[in-house]
Design a protein around this motif. Structure first.
Motif, PDB file in Angstrom:
ATOM      1  N   UNK A 197      70.754  48.704  21.790  1.00 18.87           N
ATOM      2  CA  UNK A 197      71.163  47.578  22.635  1.00 18.87           C
ATOM      3  C   UNK A 197      70.412  47.704  23.955  1.00 18.87           C
ATOM      4  N   UNK A 198      69.526  46.754  24.214  1.00 20.18           N
ATOM      5  CA  UNK A 198      68.645  46.841  25.383  1.00 20.18           C
ATOM      6  C   UNK A 198      68.794  45.610  26.261  1.00 20.18           C
ATOM      7  N   UNK A 199      69.215  45.760  27.520  1.00 22.09           N
ATOM      8  CA  UNK A 199      69.215  44.620  28.445  1.00 22.09           C
ATOM      9  C   UNK A 199      67.775  44.214  28.760  1.00 22.09           C
ATOM     10  N   UNK A 200      67.445  42.946  28.581  1.00 24.73           N
ATOM     11  CA  UNK A 200      66.094  42.469  28.899  1.00 24.73           C
ATOM     12  C   UNK A 200      66.120  41.360  29.947  1.00 24.73           C
ATOM     13  N   UNK A 201      67.293  41.061  30.479  1.00 29.71           N
ATOM     14  CA  UNK A 201      67.443  40.058  31.517  1.00 29.71           C
ATOM     15  C   UNK A 201      68.861  40.092  32.041  1.00 29.71           C
ATOM     16  N   UNK A 202      69.120  39.338  33.105  1.00 30.61           N
ATOM     17  CA  UNK A 202      70.468  39.327  33.667  1.00 30.61           C
ATOM     18  C   UNK A 202      71.476  38.690  32.723  1.00 30.61           C
ATOM     19  N   UNK A 203      70.992  37.869  31.789  1.00 31.45           N
ATOM     20  CA  UNK A 203      71.892  37.210  30.847  1.00 31.45           C
ATOM     21  C   UNK A 203      71.347  37.255  29.422  1.00 31.45           C
ATOM     22  N   UNK A 228      59.585  41.001  24.680  1.00 35.63           N
ATOM     23  CA  UNK A 228      58.218  41.235  24.206  1.00 35.63           C
ATOM     24  C   UNK A 228      57.286  40.061  24.535  1.00 35.63           C
ATOM     25  N   UNK A 229      57.778  38.840  24.470  1.00 39.04           N
ATOM     26  CA  UNK A 229      56.940  37.691  24.786  1.00 39.04           C
ATOM     27  C   UNK A 229      56.541  37.681  26.264  1.00 39.04           C
ATOM     28  N   UNK A 287      60.323  54.084  14.910  1.00 40.47           N
ATOM     29  CA  UNK A 287      60.739  53.502  16.188  1.00 40.47           C
ATOM     30  C   UNK A 287      61.958  54.198  16.773  1.00 40.47           C
ATOM     31  N   UNK A 288      62.405  55.280  16.186  1.00 41.08           N
ATOM     32  CA  UNK A 288      63.681  55.894  16.538  1.00 41.08           C
ATOM     33  C   UNK A 288      63.729  56.412  17.972  1.00 41.08           C
ATOM     34  N   UNK A 289      62.579  56.806  18.535  1.00 43.78           N
ATOM     35  CA  UNK A 289      62.576  57.299  19.916  1.00 43.78           C
ATOM     36  C   UNK A 289      62.128  56.239  20.915  1.00 43.78           C
ATOM     37  N   UNK A 290      61.681  55.093  20.429  1.00 44.26           N
ATOM     38  CA  UNK A 290      61.544  53.921  21.274  1.00 44.26           C
ATOM     39  C   UNK A 290      60.375  53.814  22.225  1.00 44.26           C
ATOM     40  N   UNK A 291      59.385  54.710  22.183  1.00 40.27           N
ATOM     41  CA  UNK A 291      58.334  54.583  23.185  1.00 40.27           C
ATOM     42  C   UNK A 291      56.952  54.393  22.567  1.00 40.27           C
ATOM     43  N   UNK A 295      62.544  47.291  20.121  1.00 40.90           N
ATOM     44  CA  UNK A 295      63.653  47.530  21.035  1.00 40.90           C
ATOM     45  C   UNK A 295      63.460  46.953  22.423  1.00 40.90           C
ATOM     46  N   UNK A 296      62.210  46.716  22.829  1.00 43.19           N
ATOM     47  CA  UNK A 296      61.850  46.070  24.096  1.00 43.19           C
ATOM     48  C   UNK A 296      62.207  46.879  25.338  1.00 43.19           C
TER      49      UNK A 296
END
Length: 342
Positions: free
Chosen positions: A191-197, A94-95, A264-268, A45-46
């Motif tokens: 749905x995870x924002x990982x950058x401005x775009x 992740x990278x 991975x359901x709770x994401x941490x 999920x990042x």
């Protein structure tokens, strides 16, 4: 290689690199064995929860990403949002996370050796694996850990309880700073924002889940990505459920996903993995591997209990009521989110 080390880490994912950094910060000598070239990617999920960021900062790592202010559960027309108390989290590709940890490890003089561990031998004074001798060995080699198998610490898992993940990125601006979790009859879409775009979409569900069909079951999300070209290939992970009989055997300790994983359901996973890495290296430094089992249990207890409970509900007739219940009891929902996030 004839040089002896204080600790060998098998696996150069985020948790393995964190363990290596912890070791160097204590003045220990460390070698990391990893067959893959950086930067290592993974279907996840990042989202770094608020508790992960200070843990990374303590290691001297501050990866770039997009701020996360909370979590939003959504199902049909029902929605419940919770903002993190205090500092927020961060969506990090992740990278990018891996590159930041790799750079810090290199700065501290961590030796990374390209190779695989197919066998290991241990005695009263150390462990030999991959041609390297060390006082201790940490298995940080993920869900499908070879170290876990070699030490015979695996426990069987019922096939019907296993779930998998799929992840793809899209080039588009995030709609906000929340992690959006869409619940359908069979999957959860993160749905995870990982950058401005850049936005990542991860689907968690049973084996055989089809990403496009699952996306089509969430009309509002499908409409947002319609006509947009994916910014990354579709990547999968799983099965998630991994069990162990113990987290250590003699001078070998398992950390991160290798030590056992619920879902991975709770994401941490990152925050919990960082805590495990610190505990394992503290035990190496104290020359007390027997303490690790207690520390592992203590530092993962809340995560394991809350995650197992949510997965059980998600795999039962109660699934359809999870989001409505969260909306009806926002205080309880917020308390669970905050407990997992810190």
């Amino acid at each position: 290689m004839t040089e002896d080390f204080d600790v060998t880490v098998v696996g150069a994912g985020p948790v393995g690199l964190a363990a290596a950094i912890e070791a160097r910060m204590l003045g220990l000598t460390v070698a990391v064995i990893e067959p893959r070239a950086p930067a290592i990617d993974k279907a996840c999920g990042e989202g770094l929860m608020p508790g992960a960021l200070p843990a990374l900062a303590r290691l001297g790592v501050d990866p770039a990403g997009h701020p996360l202010s909370g979590v939003s559960y959504r199902s049909g027309t029902t929605r419940v949002d919770h903002l993190f108390g205090g500092a927020g989290g961060r969506g990090v590709r992740r990278t990018i996370l891996h590159s930041a940890l790799s750079a810090r490890a290199a700065e501290l003089g961590v030796l990374v050796v390209s190779g695989r561990v197919d066998s290991l031998e241990q005695d009263d004074t150390g462990v030999t694996a991959g041609g390297i001798r060390s006082r201790y060995l940490l298995g940080a080699d993920g869900l499908h850990s070879t170290v876990r198998r070699l030490t015979r610490l695996e426990r069987p898992v019922a096939q019907k309880t296993r779930r998998f993940g799929l992840r793809r990125h899209y080039s588009m601006a995030p709609e906000g700073d929340l992690i959006e979790v869409y619940w359908t009859k069979t999957v959860e879409a993160y749905v995870t924002p990982v950058g401005d775009d850049l936005v990542g979409i991860a689907m968690l569900g049973p084996q055989g889940t089809n990403f496009e069909r699952a996306l089509a079951e969430i009309p509002e999300l499908a409409a947002r990505v319609a006509g947009r070209r994916p910014a990354s290939d579709l990547r999968g992970a799983g099965p998630f459920r991994q069990r162990t009989t113990a987290r250590s055997l003699g001078r070998v300790m398992l950390v991160g996903d290798a030590s056992g994983y619920v879902d991975a359901i709770t994401g941490e996973g990152i925050r919990v993995g960082l805590a495990q890495a610190r505990a394992a290296i503290d035990c190496v430094d104290a020359d007390d591997p027997g303490r690790y089992e207690r520390e592992w249990s203590r530092r993962t207890r809340d995560f394991r209990l809350l995650t197992a409970g949510l997965v059980a509900a998600a795999n039962s007739p109660l699934r359809a009521g999870i989001v409505p219940t969260a909306a009806a009891l926002p205080g309880l929902f917020g308390a669970v989110v905050d407990r997992l996030a810190r």
